[in-house]
Structures are given as C-alpha cells and as structure tokens.
Write a protein that holds these residues in place. Sequence first.
Motif, mmCIF file in Angstrom:
data_model
loop_
_atom_site.group_PDB
_atom_site.id
_atom_site.type_symbol
_atom_site.label_atom_id
_atom_site.label_comp_id
_atom_site.label_asym_id
_atom_site.label_seq_id
_atom_site.Cartn_x
_atom_site.Cartn_y
_atom_site.Cartn_z
ATOM 1 N N ALA A 1 0.839 -1.207 0.000
ATOM 2 C CA ALA A 1 0.000 0.000 0.000
ATOM 3 C C ALA A 1 0.868 1.249 0.000
ATOM 4 O O ALA A 1 0.560 2.228 -0.692
ATOM 5 N N GLU A 2 1.960 1.222 0.762
ATOM 6 C CA GLU A 2 2.869 2.377 0.793
ATOM 7 C C GLU A 2 3.479 2.615 -0.579
ATOM 8 O O GLU A 2 3.581 3.756 -1.038
ATOM 9 N N GLN A 3 3.888 1.528 -1.239
ATOM 10 C CA GLN A 3 4.468 1.641 -2.580
ATOM 11 C C GLN A 3 3.447 2.221 -3.560
ATOM 12 O O GLN A 3 3.749 3.117 -4.330
ATOM 13 N N LYS A 4 2.215 1.707 -3.491
ATOM 14 C CA LYS A 4 1.148 2.188 -4.372
ATOM 15 C C LYS A 4 0.849 3.656 -4.091
ATOM 16 O O LYS A 4 0.664 4.456 -5.007
ATOM 17 N N MET A 5 0.840 4.018 -2.810
ATOM 18 C CA MET A 5 0.548 5.409 -2.430
ATOM 19 C C MET A 5 1.625 6.346 -2.937
ATOM 20 O O MET A 5 1.334 7.470 -3.366
ATOM 21 N N ARG A 6 2.873 5.892 -2.942
ATOM 22 C CA ARG A 6 3.963 6.714 -3.484
ATOM 23 C C ARG A 6 3.741 6.972 -4.974
ATOM 24 O O ARG A 6 3.917 8.084 -5.459
ATOM 25 N N GLU A 7 3.343 5.921 -5.693
ATOM 26 C CA GLU A 7 3.077 6.071 -7.132
ATOM 27 C C GLU A 7 1.923 7.035 -7.373
ATOM 28 O O GLU A 7 1.985 7.889 -8.267
ATOM 29 N N ILE A 8 0.877 6.899 -6.570
ATOM 30 C CA ILE A 8 -0.298 7.770 -6.712
ATOM 31 C C ILE A 8 0.088 9.224 -6.440
ATOM 32 O O ILE A 8 -0.286 10.134 -7.191
ATOM 33 N N ASN A 9 0.859 9.440 -5.365
ATOM 34 C CA ASN A 9 1.302 10.806 -5.025
ATOM 35 C C ASN A 9 2.158 11.399 -6.136
ATOM 36 O O ASN A 9 2.010 12.572 -6.487
ATOM 37 N N GLU A 10 3.046 10.583 -6.668
ATOM 38 C CA GLU A 10 3.940 11.065 -7.720
ATOM 39 C C GLU A 10 3.146 11.417 -8.978
ATOM 40 O O GLU A 10 3.381 12.452 -9.608
ATOM 41 N N ALA A 11 2.183 10.566 -9.333
ATOM 42 C CA ALA A 11 1.350 10.827 -10.513
ATOM 43 C C ALA A 11 0.520 12.093 -10.318
ATOM 44 O O ALA A 11 0.450 12.951 -11.204
ATOM 45 N N TYR A 12 -0.092 12.220 -9.156
ATOM 46 C CA TYR A 12 -0.924 13.396 -8.861
ATOM 47 C C TYR A 12 -0.075 14.666 -8.875
ATOM 48 O O TYR A 12 -0.468 15.688 -9.456
ATOM 49 N N ASP A 13 1.093 14.573 -8.263
ATOM 50 C CA ASP A 13 2.010 15.717 -8.211
ATOM 51 C C ASP A 13 2.393 16.150 -9.627
ATOM 52 O O ASP A 13 2.377 17.327 -9.962
ATOM 53 N N TYR A 14 2.709 15.168 -10.463
ATOM 54 C CA TYR A 14 3.104 15.477 -11.840
ATOM 55 C C TYR A 14 1.960 16.167 -12.591
ATOM 56 O O TYR A 14 2.154 17.172 -13.259
ATOM 57 N N LEU A 15 0.758 15.601 -12.479
ATOM 58 C CA LEU A 15 -0.371 16.125 -13.250
ATOM 59 C C LEU A 15 -0.832 17.489 -12.758
ATOM 60 O O LEU A 15 -1.274 18.319 -13.550
ATOM 61 N N THR A 16 -0.718 17.751 -11.465
ATOM 62 C CA THR A 16 -1.135 19.073 -10.975
ATOM 63 C C THR A 16 -0.076 20.132 -11.268
ATOM 64 O O THR A 16 -0.398 21.284 -11.499
#
Length: 201
Positions: A44-59
């Motif tokens: 879950a931590e690994q997935k959350m890192r990916e989600i944060n990175e994707a969101y950060d990039y797109l915003t």
Amino acid sequence: MQNPYEILGLNEGASQEEIKRAYRELAKKYHPDQYGNNPLRDLAEQKMREINEAYDYLTKNASGNTYSNNSNNNYENSSYAADYNSIRADINNGNVGSAESKLNSIKTRDAEWFYLMGNVCLRKGWYDRAYNYIQNAYNLNPSNPEYRSAYENLSRQNNSYRNPYNNRGYNDRDNSLCNLCISLWCAENICDCLGGGMGGC
C-alpha cells in the motif's frame, strides 16, 4: 515513471477536477494507515507513493494535456529539486541530522527521496535500511545510473555481509576453534585420570 493518467485510472487530457477526484478515491483505498500491521501495508505504501507522484506530476503540469515519457524522471524535474540539492550538500558536508530532518519534512517520496535517505542511513552505519531505501530508489527509476550503481554496489556488499565466509579460508577461521576444543578435551581427560572431572580439578 509510468504514465500518471494510467496510475490514477484516467484518460489522457482529464480535467483537474477529475484528477483530484481520482486521487482522493485512490488515497482512501490505499492509504497505509488503514492497513495497520497487515503485511500488505508495504504494498500500500508503494502504491501510495506512485499515486502521489502521478498526482504531483499532473497538478504541476496542468497546462499539458498529454504525458510525455521522454522526461528523465530524476530529481531535477521534481518540485523538490532545491530541497534535494540542499540535502545533498548536507550529506556531503557530514550534516546528516539536518539532511534527515529535511527529508522527513518532504511528503512526496520519489526515487530521489529514497536515494538520499539511503545515503543518510549509510552515513549512520545502518546498512540494511540503506540497502532497502536505495533498492526502492532503483526500483522507482532503474534508468538512473547513480541509483543503479549504488544499488549494485550495496547488493554486492550485502551478499558479502550475509555470507562472510565466502571470501575467507574456511580452515583459517576454524583453526583457533579446533585448538580450543582439543585443549578442553585434553584437559577433561587429564582431570579424569587424576581422579576428578572438569569441575573438580
């Protein structure tokens, strides 16, 4: 980085509102706090890192409608580049406490974050932790030569550490132990001949 739209389950060109909605839903689903001591917490931590990175990039790249995979995906492209440069300077100057404090204040944990935290752990002598952090950095960005080199070096050292007798003569290691055993056996027999056991000599 994998296509951030795919990570968030969106079509390319999704609106900022759709991006935020998708992020909130995924964050609820994968937030590590929900997993307690469950073994799935690491995933879950690994997935959350990916989600944060994707969101950060797109915003941060709201003007672009599509994602280009030509980016280097190293820390110069990150919004934390100035912090990372400062942390690298701290590590190089031996200010490990300052570097660790700055890293802990960064919420989005990308490949550079893991790499630098691994270096902090190395400076502290925490080799297993350092190995795990640098392995994460390498897994997140295997094309980065700095991460790859550090990971490969630590992997070699880790194997030597876990198999300490591979590079030493087995007989050399055991000579002193054998000599001790023979001495104890001889002492036991001598004591028995003199009418007492080892405890009564």
